[in-house]
Design a protein around this motif. Structure first.
Motif, short mmCIF file in Angstrom:
data_model
loop_
_atom_site.label_atom_id
_atom_site.label_comp_id
_atom_site.label_asym_id
_atom_site.label_seq_id
_atom_site.Cartn_x
_atom_site.Cartn_y
_atom_site.Cartn_z
N SER A 50 -43.10 45.71 25.34
CA SER A 50 -43.28 44.31 24.92
C SER A 50 -44.65 43.79 25.30
N ALA A 51 -45.11 44.13 26.50
CA ALA A 51 -46.43 43.70 26.94
C ALA A 51 -47.52 44.30 26.05
N VAL A 52 -47.37 45.56 25.72
CA VAL A 52 -48.35 46.22 24.85
C VAL A 52 -48.33 45.56 23.46
N ARG A 53 -47.16 45.19 22.99
CA ARG A 53 -47.04 44.52 21.69
C ARG A 53 -47.75 43.16 21.73
N ILE A 54 -47.59 42.40 22.82
CA ILE A 54 -48.28 41.12 22.96
C ILE A 54 -49.79 41.33 22.95
N VAL A 55 -50.25 42.32 23.69
CA VAL A 55 -51.67 42.65 23.76
C VAL A 55 -52.20 43.00 22.37
N LYS A 56 -51.43 43.79 21.65
CA LYS A 56 -51.85 44.21 20.30
C LYS A 56 -51.98 43.02 19.36
N HIS A 57 -50.99 42.14 19.35
CA HIS A 57 -51.03 40.99 18.45
C HIS A 57 -52.09 39.97 18.88
N ALA A 58 -52.28 39.82 20.17
CA ALA A 58 -53.36 38.96 20.65
C ALA A 58 -54.71 39.53 20.21
N GLY A 59 -54.80 40.85 20.17
CA GLY A 59 -56.02 41.50 19.69
C GLY A 59 -56.29 41.19 18.23
N HIS A 60 -55.23 41.08 17.42
CA HIS A 60 -55.42 40.70 16.01
C HIS A 60 -56.03 39.31 15.92
N LEU A 61 -55.50 38.39 16.71
CA LEU A 61 -56.03 37.03 16.72
C LEU A 61 -57.47 37.01 17.25
N LEU A 62 -57.73 37.84 18.23
CA LEU A 62 -59.06 37.95 18.81
C LEU A 62 -60.08 38.41 17.77
N VAL A 63 -59.71 39.41 17.00
CA VAL A 63 -60.61 39.93 15.96
C VAL A 63 -60.84 38.88 14.88
N LEU A 64 -59.77 38.25 14.42
CA LEU A 64 -59.91 37.24 13.38
C LEU A 64 -60.78 36.07 13.84
N SER A 65 -60.52 35.56 15.04
CA SER A 65 -61.33 34.45 15.54
C SER A 65 -62.77 34.89 15.81
N GLY A 66 -62.95 36.14 16.24
CA GLY A 66 -64.31 36.67 16.44
C GLY A 66 -65.09 36.73 15.15
N ILE A 67 -64.43 37.17 14.09
CA ILE A 67 -65.09 37.20 12.77
C ILE A 67 -65.51 35.79 12.35
N LEU A 68 -64.59 34.84 12.51
CA LEU A 68 -64.91 33.46 12.14
C LEU A 68 -66.06 32.90 12.99
N LEU A 69 -66.10 33.26 14.27
CA LEU A 69 -67.19 32.79 15.13
C LEU A 69 -68.53 33.38 14.69
N ILE A 70 -68.55 34.67 14.40
CA ILE A 70 -69.81 35.30 13.98
C ILE A 70 -70.29 34.68 12.67
N VAL A 71 -69.39 34.49 11.73
CA VAL A 71 -69.77 33.92 10.43
C VAL A 71 -70.31 32.49 10.59
N SER A 72 -69.67 31.71 11.46
CA SER A 72 -70.08 30.30 11.58
C SER A 72 -71.17 30.07 12.62
N SER A 73 -71.53 31.07 13.41
CA SER A 73 -72.49 30.85 14.49
C SER A 73 -73.93 31.15 14.13
N GLY A 74 -74.14 31.96 13.13
CA GLY A 74 -75.50 32.34 12.79
C GLY A 74 -75.92 33.68 13.36
#
Length: 146
Positions: A50-74
């Motif tokens: 369960s902990a690994v599953r939480i880590v994995k799904h949090a990683g998905h959110l991390l990647v998505l938010s990271g992409i949005l940050l790179i695109v909007s940050s310059g």
């Protein structure tokens, strides 16, 4: 800094904490697995998964938010710390895909050497933590390699 960027940054930092934090709880859990009986071991393995599953799904959110940050940050995708983060991220995804499930499966079957498998599980856990900490370093410090 606009509100949209602040919100995405907050989500990114939160998901980074959520993708690393549960892993540190697993260290004492592995120690408890050494002496657990069959029923307790099954519960502990379920908690581990369960902990690994939480880590994995949090990683998905991390990647998505990271992409949005790179695109909007310059920042550019070829900026050294961005490129290095992506390389380590790919390595961590490949590592996570194969790291825990086979060992947990063997532990659950009970016919293998538990101490050896727990040592393997501990090594893989610390390796994954190290990969995540390297990515965290790149995102926070933003070193200039080229």
């Amino acid at each position: 800094m606009n509100v949209y960027y602040q919100l995405i940054l907050y989500v990114h930092v939160f998901s980074a904490a959520l993708s690393i934090g549960p892993l540190f709880v697993l260290v004492p859990l592995i120690n408890r697995m050494k002496s657990a009986d069959g029923a307790a071991l099954d519960i502990q393995l379920s908690v581990f998964q369960s902990a690994v599953r939480i880590v994995k799904h949090a990683g998905h959110l991390l990647v998505l938010s990271g992409i949005l940050l790179i695109v909007s940050s310059g920042y550019r995708w070829t900026t050294s710390w961005v490129a290095m983060t992506i390389m380590v991220m790919i390595a961590s995804i490949v590592f996570l895909a194969r790291a825990f499930k086979p060992v947990i499966r063997e532990l659950g079957q009970g016919d293998a050497e538990r101490a050896l498998l727990l040592a393997v599980l501990t090594r893989k856990l610390w390796t994954y933590i190290l990969l995540l900490m390297i990515m965290l370093y790149f995102m926070v410090v933003k070193p200039d390699f080229w």
